[in-house]
Design a protein around this motif. Sequence first.
Motif, PDB file in Angstrom:
ATOM      1  N   HIS A 250       0.837  -1.208   0.000  1.00 31.51           N
ATOM      2  CA  HIS A 250       0.000   0.000   0.000  1.00 31.51           C
ATOM      3  C   HIS A 250       0.872   1.258   0.000  1.00 31.51           C
ATOM      4  CE1 HIS A 250      -3.344  -2.654   0.818  1.00 31.51           C
ATOM      5  NE2 HIS A 250      -4.178  -1.641   0.870  1.00 31.51           N
ATOM      6  N   GLU A 251       1.949   1.225   0.757  1.00 29.29           N
ATOM      7  CA  GLU A 251       2.830   2.394   0.865  1.00 29.29           C
ATOM      8  C   GLU A 251       3.433   2.735  -0.506  1.00 29.29           C
ATOM      9  OE1 GLU A 251       5.615   3.899   4.523  1.00 29.29           O
ATOM     10  OE2 GLU A 251       5.956   1.888   3.739  1.00 29.29           O
ATOM     11  N   LEU A 254       0.512   4.364  -2.662  1.00 27.51           N
ATOM     12  CA  LEU A 254      -0.389   5.259  -1.923  1.00 27.51           C
ATOM     13  C   LEU A 254      -0.723   6.505  -2.743  1.00 27.51           C
ATOM     14  CD1 LEU A 254      -1.780   5.551   0.851  1.00 27.51           C
ATOM     15  CD2 LEU A 254       0.240   6.806   1.637  1.00 27.51           C
ATOM     16  N   ASP A 255      -2.010   6.797  -2.813  1.00 23.34           N
ATOM     17  CA  ASP A 255      -2.490   7.989  -3.514  1.00 23.34           C
ATOM     18  C   ASP A 255      -3.426   8.749  -2.585  1.00 23.34           C
ATOM     19  OD1 ASP A 255      -3.594   9.916  -5.116  1.00 23.34           O
ATOM     20  OD2 ASP A 255      -4.462   8.537  -6.600  1.00 23.34           O
ATOM     21  N   VAL A 259      -8.310   6.986  -1.475  1.00 24.51           N
ATOM     22  CA  VAL A 259      -8.151   6.148  -0.276  1.00 24.51           C
ATOM     23  C   VAL A 259      -8.938   4.864  -0.492  1.00 24.51           C
ATOM     24  CG1 VAL A 259      -8.500   6.010   2.214  1.00 24.51           C
ATOM     25  CG2 VAL A 259      -7.877   8.189   1.164  1.00 24.51           C
ATOM     26  N   ARG A 260      -8.202   3.757  -0.667  1.00 27.23           N
ATOM     27  CA  ARG A 260      -8.823   2.499  -1.061  1.00 27.23           C
ATOM     28  C   ARG A 260      -9.388   1.698   0.109  1.00 27.23           C
ATOM     29  NH1 ARG A 260      -3.325   0.868  -4.005  1.00 27.23           N
ATOM     30  NH2 ARG A 260      -2.656   1.830  -2.034  1.00 27.23           N
ATOM     31  N   ASP A 264      -4.696   2.412   3.728  1.00 32.97           N
ATOM     32  CA  ASP A 264      -4.405   3.686   3.064  1.00 32.97           C
ATOM     33  C   ASP A 264      -4.676   4.863   3.998  1.00 32.97           C
ATOM     34  OD1 ASP A 264      -3.503   2.694   0.687  1.00 32.97           O
ATOM     35  OD2 ASP A 264      -5.228   3.323  -0.515  1.00 32.97           O
TER      36      ASP A 264
END
Length: 490
Positions: A250-251, A254-255, A259-260, A264
Amino acid sequence: MDVTTLIIIALLVVLVSLWMTSGRNEKKRLPGPIGLPIVGYIPFMTNKPYVKLTELSKVYGPVYSLRLGSVNIVIITDYELMKEAFVKDSFMGRPPETPIEFSEETLKTKAVSGLPWKEQRRFSLHMLRDLGFGKTRMEEHIKEEILELIDRLSEHVEKPTKLTYLIAPSMSNNIASLVFGKRLKYDDPERQNLDRLLRDFGRLAGSLSWLMFFPTIQKIVDYFNIGNKGRLTRVVREIGNYCRNEINKHEATLDPNNVRDYVDGYLLEIQKRANDPSSTFKKEILADVSRGFFGAGSETVRVTVDWMLLISAAFPEVQKKILAEIDEVVGRERFPTWQDRQSMPFTEAAITELMRWRTIVPLSIMRYTLQDSELNGYFIPKNSHVLPVLWSIDNNEKLWGTDVKEYKPERFLSEDGRKVVKPEFAIPFSIGKRSCPGKTLAEIEIFLYVVAILQRFEISVPPGKEINLEAELGISLQPKRQDLCLKLRQ
């Protein structure tokens, strides 16, 4: 009167004054039974400790103390006293003795065991709400999982089957969707390994829970890490490694604008607090919290659904009423929604009564006092272990009536049967600042699983068999594993 006499009189006055003052200031200590040296009251407990602790409250009152091993424990069996205690910060700790390993960061910051949990819990509730708690987004995840489960159940129609073995993996996948934003197919090796780890975790953690009552022995066992303790350590580390791998993935992707899932959101919170030296938002703490979601979030839901399927077979008249509501409100084609519960009072009452009749968590997770406090006129010192007995509330005749031992969904219905009525002392998810943050998700899951399964299948007892409604105490109060028969509804 000479000087000596005056001095004697003055001393007597001072002594009497001190004696009277000490009498007034003496703090009222908790009553409780006397146990044996070393083992305390353990030899007198039964295989139903929640019943024994409730019986003792009739002798010593709704709050009392007893020693298990070398640990003194404050027992609370009364709803009003639980409500009074658990809104206080002083009662929201967790004991330092636990068979489960936590990261150094989690132990140092007390992010799980102390006051910082308030912030962690607040963030979790906020994050879960943003992810669609109680909304259609969350239901879509659950729907996909249930549909796959129903396909697998269809393979066992007309065959006596222990359904719990099919249901358990489905629950952990819902948590994976929530925390990591993905679900794994039933035959995915990664999922099968995770299911095995979670199954082993529950079994091993339950078998080692006695160690908390013998801190000295626990330190020795921890040091040598042998037997079930060694096995539990390996299982916990494997689950932790799984969580860390997902966190690292995830890191890397990451966006902030997308936020998934929970991970996140937590990683963004870590970034936001990067310059705060007192922050308890750290990657290692995230790994521990994520692991906790799996342990707490799948077990109780599975057990509740297991019980409801047994209830459906054991009480055909209850099943008929649920089926009638399903046909009237949902029909046979449309997948049920959480919103449907508002038009299905009997079904919701049947689930709510089940959680009272077979208290899913009869002994709530141990609390630990963070400072001196008082309850019901008794002094509760700092660093006290506190055990809430939820079973005692669910079986209190003064609250529920003399038919408290009966399974009776109508208990939660209005007189006309059109509305669910839940009294404030119905607390299957506990109460106060340590109550279950996943309550809403659990309620949605239970309702959708029960309704979706009964929409498709009738459940019955295998020929020549009887349903055993006796419970077994593990991490939760579980039904005995037994065969049930599924029949496709025409």
